[in-house]
Write a protein that holds these residues in place. Sequence first.
Motif, PDB file in Angstrom:
ATOM      1  N   ARG A 145      35.638  43.488  28.616  1.00 15.66           N
ATOM      2  CA  ARG A 145      36.148  42.238  29.164  1.00 15.66           C
ATOM      3  C   ARG A 145      34.991  41.381  29.681  1.00 15.66           C
ATOM      4  O   ARG A 145      33.948  41.884  30.089  1.00 15.66           O
TER       5      ARG A 145
ATOM      6  N   LEU B 101      34.178  38.650  32.652  1.00 13.24           N
ATOM      7  CA  LEU B 101      34.615  38.042  33.905  1.00 13.24           C
ATOM      8  C   LEU B 101      33.582  37.000  34.298  1.00 13.24           C
ATOM      9  O   LEU B 101      32.446  37.344  34.636  1.00 13.24           O
TER      10      LEU B 101
ATOM     11  N   VAL C  36      35.449  45.652  40.761  1.00 17.85           N
ATOM     12  CA  VAL C  36      36.747  45.043  40.481  1.00 17.85           C
ATOM     13  C   VAL C  36      37.799  45.698  41.363  1.00 17.85           C
ATOM     14  O   VAL C  36      37.919  46.926  41.402  1.00 17.85           O
TER      15      VAL C  36
ATOM     16  N   GLU D   9      37.530  35.222  41.190  1.00 16.25           N
ATOM     17  CA  GLU D   9      38.804  35.689  40.656  1.00 16.25           C
ATOM     18  C   GLU D   9      38.980  35.108  39.270  1.00 16.25           C
ATOM     19  O   GLU D   9      38.756  33.911  39.057  1.00 16.25           O
ATOM     20  N   SER D  10      39.344  35.973  38.310  1.00 13.56           N
ATOM     21  CA  SER D  10      39.532  35.495  36.943  1.00 13.56           C
ATOM     22  C   SER D  10      40.859  34.735  36.823  1.00 13.56           C
ATOM     23  O   SER D  10      41.712  34.788  37.717  1.00 13.56           O
TER      24      SER D  10
ATOM     25  N   ILE E 226      42.216  38.848  38.223  1.00 17.07           N
ATOM     26  CA  ILE E 226      41.330  39.978  38.492  1.00 17.07           C
ATOM     27  C   ILE E 226      40.330  39.557  39.566  1.00 17.07           C
ATOM     28  O   ILE E 226      39.586  38.582  39.390  1.00 17.07           O
TER      29      ILE E 226
ATOM     30  N   TYR F  39      36.979  40.231  41.812  1.00 15.87           N
ATOM     31  CA  TYR F  39      35.743  40.992  41.608  1.00 15.87           C
ATOM     32  C   TYR F  39      34.594  40.340  42.367  1.00 15.87           C
ATOM     33  O   TYR F  39      34.649  39.172  42.741  1.00 15.87           O
TER      34      TYR F  39
END
Length: 470
Positions: free
Chosen positions: A48, A50, A83, A121-122, A126, A128
């Motif tokens: 992924r 981010l 995360v 924040e994604s 998410i 992190y």
Amino acid sequence: MHCEHCSSEHPASLSCEDQETWTDVDSTGPAPRQVASATPALVDLCGRTLGHYRLTQMLGSGGMGTVYLAEQIIIGARVAVKVLHPDMAQDTQLRSRFYAEARTVNLIGHPNIVRIFDINESKDGIHYFVMEYLEGTPLSRLPRPVEPGLLAWLLVQACDALEAVHRSGVVHRDLKPDNLLMMERPGELPTLKVLDFGVAKALHDTATSEPTMAGQVFGTPAYMAPEQWAGQPVDGRADVYSLGVTGYLLLTGQFPYPRGQLAELVLSPEPPPLRPPHELAPAVPEALSRTLMRALARNPAERFASALDFKKALLAVVRPAPRPYPVPLPLRPSTSTPIPAIPSRPEPNDPTPPPTWTARVRNNTGSVVVHCSEISRGGVFMCCAEPFPELFTRLEFTLQIGGEEVECVGEVVRHVDSALARSWRMSPGVGLQFINPSARLRELLIRLRPPRRPSAALQPPPVQEALAHL
């Protein structure tokens, strides 16, 4: 390889006594109880992206989050990304605590504390933050008993970090050997980083701080101060106690109190007897033993009043005769050096000059040729005069190595000024970390320095002489 914030090293794992973090203690009972699952459901996010970071490898997982090795997409720098566990992201208080860790570390900003670069924040929720990626050995992995001089040197650095933490109004609350990372680089003394501020607590909460429930406990029982274990208010002296437990364990191979005596330590009118470290390990100086015993006093008022006082006591009992300059220490062979090493001095009677390489560095006005006195798979040390390029400056250069010219890009990560160079008997200059090294460069570096198998004869180097320079 150590995972900075998940409190684990891979592939080995810690004993359950080292790992458990307890919360929510019942003040009427003899022991805390766990209220949260110790094994949250893991979601592998490898591959992924981010923000600007691509997650490449899962390093480990702790109570709050999972840590990944990641690559900055634009320049290729390696970082660690923590995360928040997805099943915790819906809880406002847990989310607040996760972000509080990053804010706490940034507020302190100490060289002996892991650095935080970014927090975000994604789009799909998410949470992190991005940390420096560290390669080193957690103190939990050092062979026991640890040589007293080395231990004192590491504890002194931990005290420096704690003093900054406490001045910022924060208590770490979860100090233990696995949250203390020792890093070794050629030509330097071992350095220590304090990790994992996931359960750190501000001494004076503001109105916007996360409320703490009465009787709530955070920490690892074997290392927690009695007042912390009992759910009472704590200050910096609780961290001093935890550091004392760490020193006791590493010097003797034993905890001060077995798990069965923790309740007795907290609840009984008189604490259970505690044997001084020098009685269990004759190599421990008696004065160092007494210093650790004071740090382990059950009554906080009988401990050192601050981490600075603990540091001064350590220096007073192990300080050796002064030496005219720091002595570069031999290190265990490593197959990876993410930060360029400072060149080691040749032996005084060795007529063979140390190897050098040449680099042609391009700039706005043309190019300049410099000599390089150290090279590794991670980077190169360039000898040059001040003023130096600023830290994190990106340089393009042609490196002559193995009879070839190889195009390279590097980032300045270290300055060695004239004064420091004189003390280390080397040339001043800058250390650069390679950025996205080509396959040909990697091949030539491997030929230049093939991986070596660690020798059993290499022991942790003595570092007592370094204390004279603090």
